[in-house]
Design a protein around this motif. Structure first.
Motif, mmCIF file in Angstrom:
data_model
loop_
_atom_site.group_PDB
_atom_site.id
_atom_site.type_symbol
_atom_site.label_atom_id
_atom_site.label_comp_id
_atom_site.label_asym_id
_atom_site.label_seq_id
_atom_site.Cartn_x
_atom_site.Cartn_y
_atom_site.Cartn_z
ATOM 1 N N VAL A 104 0.851 -1.187 0.000
ATOM 2 C CA VAL A 104 0.000 0.000 0.000
ATOM 3 C C VAL A 104 0.883 1.232 0.000
ATOM 4 O O VAL A 104 1.883 1.302 0.736
ATOM 5 C CB VAL A 104 -0.948 0.012 1.219
ATOM 6 N N TRP A 105 0.512 2.205 -0.813
ATOM 7 C CA TRP A 105 1.192 3.498 -0.839
ATOM 8 C C TRP A 105 0.136 4.596 -0.907
ATOM 9 O O TRP A 105 -0.604 4.696 -1.875
ATOM 10 C CB TRP A 105 2.135 3.589 -2.036
ATOM 11 N N GLU A 106 0.058 5.387 0.161
ATOM 12 C CA GLU A 106 -0.904 6.479 0.267
ATOM 13 C C GLU A 106 -2.336 5.994 0.079
ATOM 14 O O GLU A 106 -3.123 6.587 -0.646
ATOM 15 C CB GLU A 106 -0.585 7.583 -0.741
ATOM 16 N N GLY A 107 -2.644 4.876 0.709
ATOM 17 C CA GLY A 107 -3.997 4.353 0.698
ATOM 18 C C GLY A 107 -4.386 3.571 -0.530
ATOM 19 O O GLY A 107 -5.507 3.057 -0.597
ATOM 20 N N GLN A 108 -3.478 3.438 -1.513
ATOM 21 C CA GLN A 108 -3.782 2.695 -2.732
ATOM 22 C C GLN A 108 -2.812 1.537 -2.881
ATOM 23 O O GLN A 108 -1.632 1.672 -2.530
ATOM 24 C CB GLN A 108 -3.698 3.614 -3.961
ATOM 25 N N PRO A 109 -3.280 0.409 -3.399
ATOM 26 C CA PRO A 109 -2.384 -0.755 -3.529
ATOM 27 C C PRO A 109 -1.335 -0.535 -4.602
ATOM 28 O O PRO A 109 -1.564 0.133 -5.605
ATOM 29 C CB PRO A 109 -3.342 -1.894 -3.898
ATOM 30 N N VAL A 110 -0.183 -1.128 -4.379
ATOM 31 C CA VAL A 110 0.901 -1.106 -5.357
ATOM 32 C C VAL A 110 0.829 -2.411 -6.145
ATOM 33 O O VAL A 110 1.013 -3.487 -5.579
ATOM 34 C CB VAL A 110 2.265 -0.962 -4.666
ATOM 35 N N PRO A 111 0.552 -2.352 -7.435
ATOM 36 C CA PRO A 111 0.390 -3.598 -8.208
ATOM 37 C C PRO A 111 1.724 -4.267 -8.473
ATOM 38 O O PRO A 111 2.712 -3.613 -8.808
ATOM 39 C CB PRO A 111 -0.260 -3.115 -9.505
ATOM 40 N N VAL A 112 1.756 -5.568 -8.308
ATOM 41 C CA VAL A 112 2.931 -6.384 -8.645
ATOM 42 C C VAL A 112 2.494 -7.312 -9.771
ATOM 43 O O VAL A 112 1.830 -8.317 -9.542
ATOM 44 C CB VAL A 112 3.443 -7.176 -7.432
ATOM 45 N N ARG A 113 2.864 -6.963 -10.992
ATOM 46 C CA ARG A 113 2.350 -7.628 -12.177
ATOM 47 C C ARG A 113 3.377 -8.504 -12.852
ATOM 48 O O ARG A 113 3.288 -8.718 -14.063
ATOM 49 C CB ARG A 113 1.826 -6.570 -13.158
ATOM 50 N N ASN A 114 4.362 -8.964 -12.111
ATOM 51 C CA ASN A 114 5.367 -9.831 -12.716
ATOM 52 C C ASN A 114 5.725 -10.935 -11.738
ATOM 53 O O ASN A 114 5.989 -10.654 -10.553
ATOM 54 C CB ASN A 114 6.612 -9.026 -13.083
ATOM 55 N N PRO A 115 5.771 -12.178 -12.168
ATOM 56 C CA PRO A 115 6.088 -13.278 -11.242
ATOM 57 C C PRO A 115 7.473 -13.181 -10.632
ATOM 58 O O PRO A 115 7.674 -13.585 -9.483
ATOM 59 C CB PRO A 115 5.953 -14.518 -12.138
ATOM 60 N N GLU A 116 8.445 -12.648 -11.368
ATOM 61 C CA GLU A 116 9.795 -12.526 -10.803
ATOM 62 C C GLU A 116 9.817 -11.568 -9.622
ATOM 63 O O GLU A 116 10.492 -11.808 -8.613
ATOM 64 C CB GLU A 116 10.756 -12.054 -11.891
ATOM 65 N N LEU A 117 9.063 -10.480 -9.733
ATOM 66 C CA LEU A 117 8.986 -9.538 -8.616
ATOM 67 C C LEU A 117 8.282 -10.167 -7.419
ATOM 68 O O LEU A 117 8.645 -9.907 -6.266
ATOM 69 C CB LEU A 117 8.242 -8.282 -9.053
ATOM 70 N N VAL A 118 7.284 -10.979 -7.683
ATOM 71 C CA VAL A 118 6.581 -11.644 -6.578
ATOM 72 C C VAL A 118 7.539 -12.549 -5.819
ATOM 73 O O VAL A 118 7.519 -12.587 -4.581
ATOM 74 C CB VAL A 118 5.380 -12.430 -7.124
ATOM 75 N N ASP A 119 8.393 -13.264 -6.518
ATOM 76 C CA ASP A 119 9.326 -14.176 -5.855
ATOM 77 C C ASP A 119 10.260 -13.429 -4.906
ATOM 78 O O ASP A 119 10.471 -13.846 -3.753
ATOM 79 C CB ASP A 119 10.140 -14.936 -6.904
#
Length: 620
Positions: A260-275
């Motif tokens: 969350v950043w300033e009340g809004q979610p930060v999207p993680v749209r790549n599997p490598e970043l999720v890992d």
């Protein structure tokens, strides 16, 4: 039971072998090598020499998981070749052969659709015999629909292409909603973002009014045609949901918490970043944030220590935990930076939906978290160093000054210098500039840290008896602290990300201000006692101030009276023989400087020539 994750396998191979930078020839060569290895492993070669051996047909009884991968890589190889030919046809140097290149690209694209259709057919037969998971069949269906839709769009058949891509989008939304892990969710979101612009383009070419509303278009068309395009759509979705309910019990640890950043979610749209972010999440779970980073390292107005910060961990374990978080965040920053560089090098825009945050925002967010954790680690080290040494007594004549290790204050100054550097880097981030309150909060912590750095640097100069430099640094610390109060007074919202990572309560400002005031007075007293307040550091060169020389020319100084008022009365006459002589009153300059009388000339004896001549001049 077979498990073929077609989308995951395709994404991993594309990212690792050139398609991150749109290097289609490299990816095509990789797919060719991979298919050759798979054929050798599966013994699907046509023999050696000139004798051609026909391969047996693939059936549901003799098919293996390797055969499915072979069909997938054959489709990827043909698709990469077609995209390479299309790129070559657009070059100015190949303008005479552009028609031939585009015709060859069409043939290769059609071949890719053929291989993907075979893959889907075998997956359906395996699923019918309960040898393939429902999620694997859905991924194979999505892969085939995307390739077919792109081929139809390439042939300018926009209506059929829009239907194919819309059904694929609905299946991807189902995969993202029912995903058992955050990585699967990011994978589905990634492919959904990739086909989003193609859906908008096809809708625009068909003259739709709201071509920008991708979700509405996909929902409308998929609801009408999904039963026709996907065989047994409802039963397949039901089986997939049951599979997700059964497999989701043991996957709780792989769920990434919403950023969350300033009340809004930060999207993680790549599997490598999720890992890599999952590793960050696991490392952060071992950290307990200190109660107050600025309250445990300065003495209050009575010279007492406020106490250690409540970390929940020992100093060594706490620093080790922060090191693990910093290592994981460094890996995450490296992965996000590669995506940003790939996007900039290819000149492509973000594939995310309109109004959402792109990969550049995610990279800036990760950098902010990395610098914030580095600041917390440095502040923990400062608190640990200062808690292991007693504070320098200041502002109280009754307190006995303790001996402090000469390496303490330079080490603290070095750590605070790194904190200043980290805060400066945070201040330059784009996501900080976009928020006025956050930028002001970071600026306040920057000036507060500079005030503390000047204070401890002054203690370094005091320890080597350089009081002029120490006094100047203390004045700078006072100015920085005053600037901090001024910036904090302008903040509208104090609950910012900077306050979470670097707490700065007003009590810390009051404590630091009282400590600086006591240090200023103590430094001046020590300076005057050392050499009378002169810039010359030699104590033997001490001279009485000129004021006393001028004043004593006009005022009689009664030293006995001054000594009595100071409680240091001179001894009585009875003890004069045994004690040191009493200081005599200082004489004025008029009393000290006494001119000697003019000496009289010597009287000569009477008689002689002198006596005769003296009589002439009136002498006796």
């Amino acid at each position: 039971m077979y498990w073929l994750t077609a989308l995951q396998l395709a994404n991993e191979q594309r990212s690792a072998y050139g398609l991150r930078y749109n290097d289609f020839p490299r990816y095509r060569k990789h797919c060719a090598n991979r298919t050759h290895r798979l054929r050798s492993t599966l013994r699907m070669t046509h023999g050696k020499g000139r004798d051609f051996k026909k391969l047996p047909p693939l059936t549901a009884e003799n098919i293996k998981e390797g055969h499915l991968q072979l069909l997938l890589f054959e489709a990827e190889r043909a698709w990469a070749y077609s995209q390479d030919l299309v790129a070559q046809s657009l070059l100015p140097a190949n303008e005479p052969q552009s028609g031939t290149l585009r015709h060859s690209a069409t043939g290769r694209f059609r071949r890719a659709v053929h291989w993907s259709t075979q893959l889907l057919s075998h997956c359906q037969s395996l699923y019918a015999s309960s040898r393939l998971m429902p999620s694997s069949l859905i991924q194979a269906t999505v892969y085939t629909l995307i390739l077919n839709g792109r081929f139809l769009r390439y042939r300018d058949d926009f209506e059929d292409a829009l239907i194919q891509l819309s059904v694929a989008r609905s299946l991807l939304d189902e995969l993202a909603e029912r995903a058992g892990t955050s990585r699967d969710q990011a994978l589905a979101t990634l492919f959904s973002d990739e086909i989003g612009p193609e859906i908008r383009y096809c809708a625009h070419e068909l003259g739709r009014e709201k071509a920008y509303d991708i979700d509405a278009i996909a929902k409308e068309l998929s609801g009408k045609h999904r039963g026709e395009i996907v065989e047994g759509y409802e039963r397949l979705i039901k089986a997939f949901r049951e599979e997700g309910m059964g497999a989701g019990k043991g996957e709780g640890k792989k769920k990434l918490e919403t950023l969350v950043w300033e009340g809004q979610p930060v999207p993680v749209r790549n599997p490598e970043l999720v890992d890599v972010l999952l590793k960050v999440q696991e490392a952060e779970a071992k950290i307990a944030v200190p109660r107050d980073a600025g309250e445990s390292d300065v003495a209050d107005d009575k010279g007492k220590k406020k106490g250690k910060p409540e970390t929940g961990l020992g100093s060594k374990k706490g620093v080790a935990a922060y090191d693990a978080v910093l290592l994981a965040l460094s890996d995450a920053e490296d992965v996000a930076r590669k995506f940003v560089e790939a996007q900039q090098s290819t000149g492509s825009t973000s594939a995310s939906a309109a109004g959402t945050r792109d990969i550049q925002f995610v990279h800036a967010y990760i950098v902010f978290q990395l610098l914030s954790r580095r600041i917390q680690r440095d502040l923990l080290l400062v608190s640990t160093l200062l808690s292991s040494h007693p504070p320098r007594a200041q502002g109280s004549a009754k307190m006995k000054k303790e001996q402090v290790d000469a390496r303490l204050y330079p080490a603290v100054v070095k750590l605070l210098e790194t904190v200043v550097q980290s805060l400066t880097q945070i201040r330059s981030l784009s996501i900080v500039d976009e928020s006025l309150d956050l930028a002001s909060a970071v600026e306040a912590r920057l000036t507060y840290t500079k005030a503390r750095r000047c204070f401890f640097l002054a203690q370094c100069y005091v320890s080597v008896k350089k009081y002029a430099e120490a006094s100047t640094l203390i004045q700078h610390a006072t100015l920085h602290l005053r600037e901090t109060r001024s910036v904090i007074s302008t903040l509208v919202d104090t609950s910012t990300h900077a306050d979470t990572s670097y707490p700065l309560p007003r009590a810390s400002l009051d404590i630091l201000e009282s400590t600086i005031s006591a240090a200023s007075l103590s430094t001046k007293n020590e300076w005057f006692a050392y050499n009378g307040g002169t810039l010359d550091g030699d104590a033997s060169a001490y001279k009485k101030p000129l004021f006393f020389d001028i004043a004593l020319n006009y005022v009689q100084l009664d030293m006995n009276r001054l000594l009595e008022r100071a409680g240091k009365a001179p001894p009585t006459r009875q003890n004069e023989d045994r004690e040191a002589p009493v200081l005599q009153p200082a004489k004025t300059r008029l009393e000290e400087v006494v001119r000697p009388e003019t000496p009289e000339p010597a009287v000569q004896a009477k008689g002689g020539l002198g006596s005769l001549l003296g009589g002439w001049w009136g002498r006796k």
